[in-house]
Motif scaffolding. Structure first.
Motif, PDB file in Angstrom:
ATOM      1  N   GLY A  32       0.789  -1.231   0.000  1.00  0.00           N
ATOM      2  CA  GLY A  32       0.000   0.000   0.000  1.00  0.00           C
ATOM      3  C   GLY A  32       0.818   1.275   0.000  1.00  0.00           C
ATOM      4  N   HIS A  33       2.139   1.144   0.081  1.00  0.00           N
ATOM      5  CA  HIS A  33       3.009   2.319   0.154  1.00  0.00           C
ATOM      6  C   HIS A  33       4.005   2.386  -0.993  1.00  0.00           C
ATOM      7  CE1 HIS A  33       1.439   3.334   4.091  1.00  0.00           C
ATOM      8  NE2 HIS A  33       1.501   2.041   4.376  1.00  0.00           N
ATOM      9  N   ARG A  34       3.859   1.522  -1.970  1.00  0.00           N
ATOM     10  CA  ARG A  34       4.792   1.489  -3.099  1.00  0.00           C
ATOM     11  C   ARG A  34       4.559   2.666  -4.043  1.00  0.00           C
ATOM     12  NH1 ARG A  34       4.423  -5.034  -3.753  1.00  0.00           N
ATOM     13  NH2 ARG A  34       5.656  -5.444  -1.879  1.00  0.00           N
ATOM     14  N   ARG A  35       5.609   2.972  -4.808  1.00  0.00           N
ATOM     15  CA  ARG A  35       5.587   4.035  -5.826  1.00  0.00           C
ATOM     16  C   ARG A  35       5.446   5.418  -5.198  1.00  0.00           C
ATOM     17  NH1 ARG A  35       7.974   1.757  -9.569  1.00  0.00           N
ATOM     18  NH2 ARG A  35       7.377   3.429 -10.934  1.00  0.00           N
ATOM     19  N   LYS A  36       5.938   5.571  -3.969  1.00  0.00           N
ATOM     20  CA  LYS A  36       5.898   6.865  -3.274  1.00  0.00           C
ATOM     21  C   LYS A  36       7.297   7.367  -2.924  1.00  0.00           C
ATOM     22  CE  LYS A  36       1.438   5.789  -1.183  1.00  0.00           C
ATOM     23  NZ  LYS A  36       0.706   5.569   0.077  1.00  0.00           N
ATOM     24  N   GLY A  37       8.322   6.627  -3.342  1.00  0.00           N
ATOM     25  CA  GLY A  37       9.691   7.047  -3.067  1.00  0.00           C
ATOM     26  C   GLY A  37      10.276   6.531  -1.768  1.00  0.00           C
ATOM     27  N   LEU A  38       9.526   5.718  -1.035  1.00  0.00           N
ATOM     28  CA  LEU A  38      10.026   5.242   0.258  1.00  0.00           C
ATOM     29  C   LEU A  38      11.204   4.289   0.109  1.00  0.00           C
ATOM     30  CD1 LEU A  38       6.673   4.684   2.168  1.00  0.00           C
ATOM     31  CD2 LEU A  38       8.244   6.625   2.303  1.00  0.00           C
ATOM     32  N   GLY A  39      11.194   3.447  -0.916  1.00  0.00           N
ATOM     33  CA  GLY A  39      12.329   2.546  -1.137  1.00  0.00           C
ATOM     34  C   GLY A  39      13.606   3.331  -1.352  1.00  0.00           C
ATOM     35  N   GLY A  40      13.517   4.413  -2.099  1.00  0.00           N
ATOM     36  CA  GLY A  40      14.680   5.266  -2.315  1.00  0.00           C
ATOM     37  C   GLY A  40      15.169   5.917  -1.042  1.00  0.00           C
ATOM     38  N   VAL A  41      14.239   6.362  -0.216  1.00  0.00           N
ATOM     39  CA  VAL A  41      14.614   6.953   1.074  1.00  0.00           C
ATOM     40  C   VAL A  41      15.363   5.931   1.922  1.00  0.00           C
ATOM     41  CG1 VAL A  41      13.702   7.831   3.273  1.00  0.00           C
ATOM     42  CG2 VAL A  41      12.777   8.664   1.100  1.00  0.00           C
ATOM     43  N   VAL A  42      14.844   4.708   1.974  1.00  0.00           N
ATOM     44  CA  VAL A  42      15.476   3.659   2.772  1.00  0.00           C
ATOM     45  C   VAL A  42      16.875   3.353   2.252  1.00  0.00           C
ATOM     46  CG1 VAL A  42      15.364   1.200   3.374  1.00  0.00           C
ATOM     47  CG2 VAL A  42      13.327   2.629   3.590  1.00  0.00           C
ATOM     48  N   VAL A  43      17.009   3.126   0.942  1.00  0.00           N
ATOM     49  CA  VAL A  43      18.319   2.742   0.395  1.00  0.00           C
ATOM     50  C   VAL A  43      19.319   3.880   0.537  1.00  0.00           C
ATOM     51  CG1 VAL A  43      19.561   2.010  -1.682  1.00  0.00           C
ATOM     52  CG2 VAL A  43      17.337   1.009  -1.138  1.00  0.00           C
ATOM     53  N   ARG A  44      18.920   5.113   0.246  1.00  0.00           N
ATOM     54  CA  ARG A  44      19.858   6.238   0.413  1.00  0.00           C
ATOM     55  C   ARG A  44      20.283   6.385   1.869  1.00  0.00           C
ATOM     56  NH1 ARG A  44      16.399   8.374  -3.370  1.00  0.00           N
ATOM     57  NH2 ARG A  44      15.246   9.555  -1.799  1.00  0.00           N
ATOM     58  N   THR A  45      19.360   6.195   2.789  1.00  0.00           N
ATOM     59  CA  THR A  45      19.692   6.279   4.216  1.00  0.00           C
ATOM     60  C   THR A  45      20.701   5.197   4.596  1.00  0.00           C
ATOM     61  OG1 THR A  45      17.536   7.227   4.731  1.00  0.00           O
ATOM     62  CG2 THR A  45      18.734   6.215   6.560  1.00  0.00           C
ATOM     63  N   LEU A  46      20.480   3.977   4.109  1.00  0.00           N
ATOM     64  CA  LEU A  46      21.411   2.885   4.388  1.00  0.00           C
ATOM     65  C   LEU A  46      22.775   3.161   3.769  1.00  0.00           C
ATOM     66  CD1 LEU A  46      19.033  -0.156   3.756  1.00  0.00           C
ATOM     67  CD2 LEU A  46      19.733   0.798   5.969  1.00  0.00           C
ATOM     68  N   GLN A  47      22.799   3.631   2.519  1.00  0.00           N
ATOM     69  CA  GLN A  47      24.061   3.958   1.851  1.00  0.00           C
ATOM     70  C   GLN A  47      24.839   4.984   2.653  1.00  0.00           C
ATOM     71  OE1 GLN A  47      22.591   3.532  -2.777  1.00  0.00           O
ATOM     72  NE2 GLN A  47      22.931   5.546  -2.017  1.00  0.00           N
ATOM     73  N   ASN A  48      24.166   6.050   3.065  1.00  0.00           N
ATOM     74  CA  ASN A  48      24.830   7.121   3.812  1.00  0.00           C
ATOM     75  C   ASN A  48      25.393   6.615   5.135  1.00  0.00           C
ATOM     76  OD1 ASN A  48      24.243   8.941   1.770  1.00  0.00           O
ATOM     77  ND2 ASN A  48      22.389   9.700   2.755  1.00  0.00           N
ATOM     78  N   ALA A  49      24.644   5.766   5.815  1.00  0.00           N
ATOM     79  CA  ALA A  49      25.122   5.203   7.082  1.00  0.00           C
ATOM     80  C   ALA A  49      26.373   4.360   6.856  1.00  0.00           C
ATOM     81  CB  ALA A  49      24.022   4.369   7.745  1.00  0.00           C
ATOM     82  N   ALA A  50      26.384   3.571   5.788  1.00  0.00           N
ATOM     83  CA  ALA A  50      27.539   2.720   5.497  1.00  0.00           C
ATOM     84  C   ALA A  50      28.761   3.552   5.145  1.00  0.00           C
ATOM     85  CB  ALA A  50      27.201   1.757   4.361  1.00  0.00           C
ATOM     86  N   VAL A  51      28.574   4.605   4.371  1.00  0.00           N
ATOM     87  CA  VAL A  51      29.702   5.479   4.011  1.00  0.00           C
ATOM     88  C   VAL A  51      30.279   6.126   5.262  1.00  0.00           C
ATOM     89  CG1 VAL A  51      30.310   7.632   2.819  1.00  0.00           C
ATOM     90  CG2 VAL A  51      28.981   5.864   1.634  1.00  0.00           C
ATOM     91  N   ARG A  52      29.423   6.582   6.168  1.00  0.00           N
ATOM     92  CA  ARG A  52      29.904   7.181   7.425  1.00  0.00           C
ATOM     93  C   ARG A  52      30.733   6.192   8.243  1.00  0.00           C
ATOM     94  NH1 ARG A  52      24.722   9.257   7.493  1.00  0.00           N
ATOM     95  NH2 ARG A  52      24.071   7.812   9.117  1.00  0.00           N
ATOM     96  N   GLN A  53      30.461   4.890   8.054  1.00  0.00           N
ATOM     97  CA  GLN A  53      31.201   3.857   8.785  1.00  0.00           C
ATOM     98  C   GLN A  53      32.403   3.338   7.996  1.00  0.00           C
ATOM     99  OE1 GLN A  53      28.694   0.913  10.812  1.00  0.00           O
ATOM    100  NE2 GLN A  53      26.969   2.298  10.520  1.00  0.00           N
ATOM    101  N   GLY A  54      32.712   3.979   6.855  1.00  0.00           N
ATOM    102  CA  GLY A  54      33.915   3.637   6.118  1.00  0.00           C
ATOM    103  C   GLY A  54      33.744   2.744   4.903  1.00  0.00           C
ATOM    104  N   ALA A  55      32.524   2.362   4.573  1.00  0.00           N
ATOM    105  CA  ALA A  55      32.309   1.502   3.404  1.00  0.00           C
ATOM    106  C   ALA A  55      32.400   2.332   2.127  1.00  0.00           C
ATOM    107  CB  ALA A  55      30.951   0.810   3.483  1.00  0.00           C
ATOM    108  N   GLY A  56      33.012   1.758   1.124  1.00  0.00           N
ATOM    109  CA  GLY A  56      33.104   2.403  -0.173  1.00  0.00           C
ATOM    110  C   GLY A  56      32.381   1.641  -1.258  1.00  0.00           C
ATOM    111  N   THR A  57      32.018   0.399  -0.976  1.00  0.00           N
ATOM    112  CA  THR A  57      31.335  -0.459  -1.939  1.00  0.00           C
ATOM    113  C   THR A  57      30.123  -1.086  -1.273  1.00  0.00           C
ATOM    114  OG1 THR A  57      33.431  -0.994  -3.021  1.00  0.00           O
ATOM    115  CG2 THR A  57      31.586  -2.471  -3.451  1.00  0.00           C
ATOM    116  N   GLY A  58      29.006  -1.080  -1.976  1.00  0.00           N
ATOM    117  CA  GLY A  58      27.805  -1.753  -1.494  1.00  0.00           C
ATOM    118  C   GLY A  58      27.501  -2.939  -2.385  1.00  0.00           C
TER     119      GLY A  58
END
Length: 94
Positions: A32-58
Motif C-alpha cells: 500500500g506504500h509502493r511508488r511513493k519514493g520510500l524505497g529510495g529513502v530507505v536505500v539512500r539512508t542505508l548507503q549514507n550510514a555505510a559510508v559514514r562507517q567507512g564503506a566504499g562499496t555496497g
C-alpha cells in the motif's frame, strides 16, 4: 524503518558494513506504500550510514522488481542473481 501514520510498516531495510564493503539486505516496501519514493529513502539512508562507517562499496542481491530502484540510485548490475537451496537427501530424512 519507515512507519505509516497508523504505525504500520511502510518500508524497511538493513545494511551490514563489513569494512570497505557493506551488504544491503531485506529492503522492502509494503504494497500500500509502493511508488511513493520510500524505497529510495530507505536505500539512500542505508548507503549514507555505510559510508559514514567507512564503506566504499555496497553489494546486494536484488529481485527483478527492485532492479529499477537500485539502478535509479546509481547501482550497477554486475551479475544476475540465482537461487539455490540445500537440504539433506530425502533418504536421509527420518
Amino acid at each position: 524503518m519507515v512507519t505509516a501514520p497508523d504505525g504500520s510498516l511502510a518500508a524497511r531495510g538493513q545494511i551490514a558494513p563489513t569494512g570497505e564493503t557493506a551488504v544491503v539486505d531485506r529492503v522492502e516496501t509494503a504494497p500500500g506504500h509502493r511508488r511513493k519514493g520510500l524505497g529510495g529513502v530507505v536505500v539512500r539512508t542505508l548507503q549514507n550510514a555505510a559510508v559514514r562507517q567507512g564503506a566504499g562499496t555496497g553489494v546486494l542481491a536484488g529481485t527483478p522488481a527492485g532492479r529499477g530502484l537500485y539502478e535509479a540510485l546509481g547501482w550497477e548490475v554486475v551479475a544476475l542473481p540465482s537461487s539455490a537451496k540445500y537440504g539433506p537427501p530425502v533418504s536421509a530424512r527420518a
